[in-house]
Design a protein around this motif. Sequence first.
Motif: not given
Lengths: 132, 592
Positions: B369-389
């Motif tokens: 249940g602990v939320p994890i929020v990523f911080l990154s210089a990444e702007k590419r949407l596919d990478r962001q989606l992978t992170a969420m997944h």
Amino acid sequence: MATLHKILVVEDDPDIQAIVRLALELTGGYTVEVCATGYEAIERAPMFAPDMILLDVMMPGIDGPDTLHALRALPQLGNTPIIFLTARVQPHDLERYRALGVRDVIAKPFNPMSLAQTLQTMWSTYDRATDA
Amino acid sequence: MIEPPMRDPLKDAQLRQGIAQIRQRYLEQLPAMLATITEAWQALVEHGWEETPARTLYQKLHSLAGTGATLGLDIISSHASDWEHRLIVLLDAHQTPSTAELIAMGVCYGRLQQAYLHRSADTAAGDEADNDNDPPIAPEADLSLISPPDATDAPDGKATPLVLPPALAEPDNRRVYLFADDLDMVQELVPQLGYFGYLARCFDDLNDLLRAVQRGVPVAIVRDIRTLRHSPDASLHGPSSTPVIPTMFLAEQGEFALRLEAVRAGGQAYFTYPVDVGTLVDRLDDLTVRRQPEPYRILIIEDDPHAIQIYTTVLQSAGMVTESLTDPLQVMRPLVEFNPDLILMDVYMPGCTGLEVAAVIRQQEAFVGVPIVFLSAEKRLDRQLTAMHQGGDDFLHKSISDDHLISAVSSRAQRSRALRASMSRDGLTGLLNHTSTKEHLERELRIAQRRSGQFVFALIDLDHFKQVNDTYGHSTGDRVLKSLARLLQQRLRRTDLVGRYGGEEFAVIMLDTDGTHAAQVLNDVREKFARFRQRADQYEFAVTLSCGVACYPVYGDADVLSRAADNALYRAKRNGRNQVVLATDPLTDLLP
């Protein structure tokens, strides 16, 4: 063109002293000398030779205006811009400060985050005025 | 022309942190500063006006007004400033104040005191204040000196609506006024309310009540409905900007006509005799309890120390507590001990990526249940989606502004805490449930082991509770459980943890305390609880409790500690119940 480098702060309240010093040294990169009373300022100002003086108006002992007169009488400090730091900023107060030859006023409470920037902006206008 | 210096986010953050430290120091000095103001003001009122002490007072107020506002204490500062302006007008004109001016300055004084009391409530988060200590209350004597003389005594004996001096219109969270023609009807409520931290006072005369209100506004007035017959207009109004003091009614019967009368007289609650104190306290708590939420705990995992420093100072400046980690492989310890509300994590780190760390965290039931929020210089949407997944809840860009970071983190932490609270709390009492109590015990034990600290684990069991349920029914039993839960929360410190361990069994974890002191505190709870009269319809009864106390490091692990507390509880029961027993001897206490 002269750069703003040294600022003399005259203020009796230790917490305000600490905030002003922190703000000016940290975010402005200035060299700051703090005096707790007008007497101390008159004694130490010639040696420190500030580019600018930030002066509290209401202090025990000699107040801001009296300190200003004494500082102005010192040969090295005749033209050093003096800025008042004060909570009393009614129009008639400002009128009085202007008559004393005060360049600018910073009203208390002030925002410490932008203090250095404010002084820098004031300085650049004096500089231009002097150049012109 | 010289360009203004570029803003440096790190320096800004350092400045904010520095200011926060100065502010903290200032807050610590504030009580002493206000005491000197009180002293100066009292001297002026008692010994008559003199210019020199008045000027001293002015200087103190001037400093409070200027410095306070610069440090963000806006309310305190504005009241100091109001007062300061009144004083300077008098001093500049070398005048002695009129009575009206003295009253106005008295109001300034009251406002300042109230602003401070509220301020201190706001900033007391995490302090060790013992609930037994009453909050400082502005002394009544000096306020009465400047109150208008008997403004409440109307000639025809009929009460006129009372206009409160605005300074006093802030209620005192512990004061309750009881009003009845026959004091016997309400007097017994005084000690009962006292067990729950309310200071109740009884009145049988309206004018006395009004005068008392003038000196200190109670959180509520509880009045017998029969007092409406002779004092119908006595609804107590503040000035238009302040609400009417909440009123609750007591009556012999619950019939509709009387209830209607109570509603029309502005009653917010209605109780029939004999009054169920538990319900009354519930209603008073509704009006008063604004528990300061604990600050959010944020775990920052990031390999760049410079970035850590920025996030730390930004989040701390918004009142959050942070812990940081540069090596993601070390995540397990802070996860368990620091128990973060949210994890802020860099995506790219040496050793393993943030995505992998998230996957590892998510493999464990307790941290799903602990939320994890990523911080990154990444702007590419596919990478962001992978992170969420892979178990991330959100993706923030590293160039995020301070304000955006604060709001993104705090809103997610808030939701996560609410969700986890619903999973970790007992539905009836709102205390920690059995599982989360044990988790807390493990956590505190690990912390104490590492820091060579000490803490206490205690088990409390209600005596003969089965009889209560059998005799009066389960709803009465539930109310008894709730009353103990409430008492424990009120009498223990905010840092102590209280859980419902089983049916009628409660567990308490008291931090940084030794066994002897904890036993004293719990014994005080025991005495108060035994004196508290429980009600079921027309019946009145008392319930007692037994308690076993064990202290770390006398008992060195969670299992041993809870067994020692359990054995001590057993001894308390065997010795005749209604007592607190401290486990002191590891050799004999742990024998079965």
